[in-house]
Write a protein that holds these residues in place. Structure first.
Motif, PDB file in Angstrom:
ATOM      1  N   GLN A  51     -10.758  -2.556   7.731  1.00  0.00           N
ATOM      2  CA  GLN A  51     -11.029  -1.184   7.285  1.00  0.00           C
ATOM      3  C   GLN A  51     -10.624  -0.885   5.849  1.00  0.00           C
ATOM      4  OE1 GLN A  51      -8.491  -2.143   9.003  1.00  0.00           O
ATOM      5  NE2 GLN A  51      -6.804  -0.700   9.074  1.00  0.00           N
TER       6      GLN A  51
ATOM      7  N   ASP B 121       0.666 -10.697   3.482  1.00  0.00           N
ATOM      8  CA  ASP B 121      -0.163  -9.588   3.953  1.00  0.00           C
ATOM      9  C   ASP B 121      -1.063  -9.202   2.783  1.00  0.00           C
ATOM     10  OD1 ASP B 121      -1.175  -7.037   4.368  1.00  0.00           O
ATOM     11  OD2 ASP B 121       0.749  -6.120   4.878  1.00  0.00           O
TER      12      ASP B 121
ATOM     13  N   THR C 285       0.803  -1.220   0.000  1.00  0.00           N
ATOM     14  CA  THR C 285       0.000   0.000   0.000  1.00  0.00           C
ATOM     15  C   THR C 285       0.845   1.283   0.000  1.00  0.00           C
ATOM     16  OG1 THR C 285      -1.476  -1.336   1.343  1.00  0.00           O
ATOM     17  CG2 THR C 285      -2.075   0.968   1.076  1.00  0.00           C
TER      18      THR C 285
HETATM   19  C1  PLP Z   1      -3.252  -0.848   6.125  1.00  0.00           C
HETATM   20  C2  PLP Z   1      -2.210  -1.872   5.933  1.00  0.00           C
HETATM   21  C3  PLP Z   1      -1.590  -2.515   7.013  1.00  0.00           C
HETATM   22  C4  PLP Z   1      -1.794  -2.091   8.431  1.00  0.00           C
HETATM   23  O1  PLP Z   1      -2.970  -2.468   8.914  1.00  0.00           O
HETATM   24  P1  PLP Z   1      -3.517  -1.837  10.273  1.00  0.00           P
HETATM   25  O2  PLP Z   1      -4.943  -2.243  10.182  1.00  0.00           O
HETATM   26  O3  PLP Z   1      -3.278  -0.356  10.199  1.00  0.00           O
HETATM   27  O4  PLP Z   1      -2.809  -2.465  11.369  1.00  0.00           O
HETATM   28  C5  PLP Z   1      -0.681  -3.520   6.760  1.00  0.00           C
HETATM   29  N1  PLP Z   1      -0.385  -3.878   5.517  1.00  0.00           N
HETATM   30  C6  PLP Z   1      -0.939  -3.279   4.438  1.00  0.00           C
HETATM   31  C7  PLP Z   1      -0.549  -3.721   3.076  1.00  0.00           C
HETATM   32  C8  PLP Z   1      -1.866  -2.254   4.622  1.00  0.00           C
HETATM   33  O5  PLP Z   1      -2.416  -1.653   3.571  1.00  0.00           O
END
Ligand code: PLP
Length: 406
Positions: A214, A189, A164
């Motif tokens: 979210q 992830d 991201t």
């Molecule tokens: C948003 C995001 C996270 C972090 O997630 P949180 O909900 O803020 O702990 C981790 N990895 C990626 C790729 C993300 O987009």
């Protein structure tokens, strides 16, 4: 009122209006951050239900249903575990349940979130080996192969499906072919991937796939979700690493066998998830992915029309688009202006990209037309800060993509 630097196309005429306070533009708020993302009213209503206890048949029914209905988004037939945490909590659960202190692991560092894997592994006493990838680029499967040859003691490869921070995707299916060949686990992830574009966890050989509520799941923050392959689950059961709250075998036993959670769960978020999964089912996953593809294509089209470059032109993420701001330009001021004066929240760059990047999130409860708002605000912000271009060129390019795509 004509803002400095804002040039209309030659044939356009503008009515003269008295100047307005920025409050007129910022009255309605638009959320285009790459998480959190907007939440649909149906989901907000579902979360407003009166509280129930989590050791009841009523809760069990909802829990069973969401665990089952998440499976197509992960591309798995295996078990899904809900955790009360943000996405990072589920990432940490993957580390503490699958890697013991002193063990080695390879991680793909193509941005902020790749780095996070390394920090977590180190925090838990593991030995991370980095595959460095230029920001905006995708890891090459050969790099993973080389790293695993160089570090034969490595137990797993940790990576992002979509990084991201750089708005780039990594080739997870190809990575899976490599990790399979080496007989190591693949831990992904998928926080801005699950529900954004197709994930085939089982087919690609992913051992743990993580997401958070979210982003594409159209919920507020607060749920971490992880799916484990049978190999990963067996390892988690065997491994006696220090862990308590994020003990995945215990949590799975509670969720699968007792139809409840080991500890008090985020009940309203699980109600909300039940509703958002029903919205996704009604839309169909096929259309959900097509919608994200179209939003991404529309957002991307604005960049060349404004003579700007994308940070990840070759492997752009379907959930977030990163546009590099002009040379010598204050990107942070642009993001602030868009938010405070135009009511449009996008996100800037992190670390080395701070002040140089605008990230437009297009995940979850957003539709292609929303991209016209995002691009229009980007144009007005750029113009106010003195960047010169043909007004409306970005919006026109995004609109053309939408028109063509329908
Ligand atoms: C948003 C995001 C996270 C972090 O997630 P949180 O909900 O803020 O702990 C981790 N990895 C990626 C790729 C993300 O987009």
């Amino acid at each position: 009122m004509r803002a400095p630097g804002f040039f209309l196309a030659a044939n356009a005429k503008m009515e003269s209006l008295p100047p307005v306070s920025h409050k007129v533009l910022a009255q309605k708020k638009y959320l285009f951050t790459p998480g959190p993302a907007p939440v649909p009213p149906e989901v907000l209503l579902a979360m407003a239900r009166p509280m129930i206890h989590h050791r009841t048949p009523e809760f069990s029914k909802v829990l069973d249903s969401v665990r089952e209905n998440l499976k197509p988004l992960f591309g798995t037939r295996h078990e899904i575990i809900l955790l009360s945490s943000s996405g990072t909590g589920a990432m940490e659960a993957a580390v503490t349940n699958l890697i013991a202190p002193g063990e080695h692991a390879v991680f793909v560092n193509g941005g902020k979130f790749g780095e996070r894997w390394s920090k977590m592994l180190s925090a838990h006493g593991a030995v991370p080996h980095e595959i460095k990838v230029e920001w905006g680029r995708a890891v090459r499967p050969e790099q993973i192969d080389e790293a695993l040859r160089a570090h034969q003691e490595a137990r797993a490869v940790f990576m992002q499906a979509s990084e991201t921070s750089t708005c780039a995707v990594h080739p997870v299916a190809e990575a899976g072919a490599v990790t399979r060949r080496h007989g190591v686990m693949l831990i992904v992830d998928g926080i801005t991937s699950v529900g954004v574009f197709e994930q085939k966890m089982d087919e690609w050989g992913i051992d743990a796939l993580v997401t958070g509520s979210q982003k594409a799941l159209m919920l507020p923050p607060g749920l971490g979700i992880i799916a484990l392959s049978p190999v990963a689950f067996e390892r988690a059961q065997k491994l006696k690493t220090p862990r308590f709250y994020f003990d995945l075998p215990r949590e799975l036993k509670a969720q699968r066998d007792e139809h409840t959670t080991a500890f008090t769960p985020a009940v309203p978020l699980i109600f909300g998830l039940h509703e958002s999964l029903s919205l996704i089912q009604n839309e169909t996953l096929h259309h959900v992915y097509a919608r994200h593809r179209l939003m991404a294509a529309a957002a991307r089209a604005a960049a060349p029309a404004l003579h700007l470059r994308l940070i990840a032109p070759d492997n752009p993420a379907p959930g977030v688009t990163g546009i590099l701001t002009p040379e010598g330009f204050d990107g942070s001021a642009l993001v602030r202006l868009m938010r405070d004066e135009l009511g449009v929240s996008v996100q800037g760059g992190q670390d080395q990209m701070k002040g140089k990047l605008v990230r437009i999130g297009h995940m979850g409860y957003l539709a292609p037309f929303d991209m016209l708002v995002a691009v229009s605000a980007l144009e007005i912000g750029l113009a106010r800060l003195g960047y010169r271009f043909e007004a409306g060129a970005g919006v026109a390019a995004a609109q053309a993509v939408i028109a063509q795509g329908t």
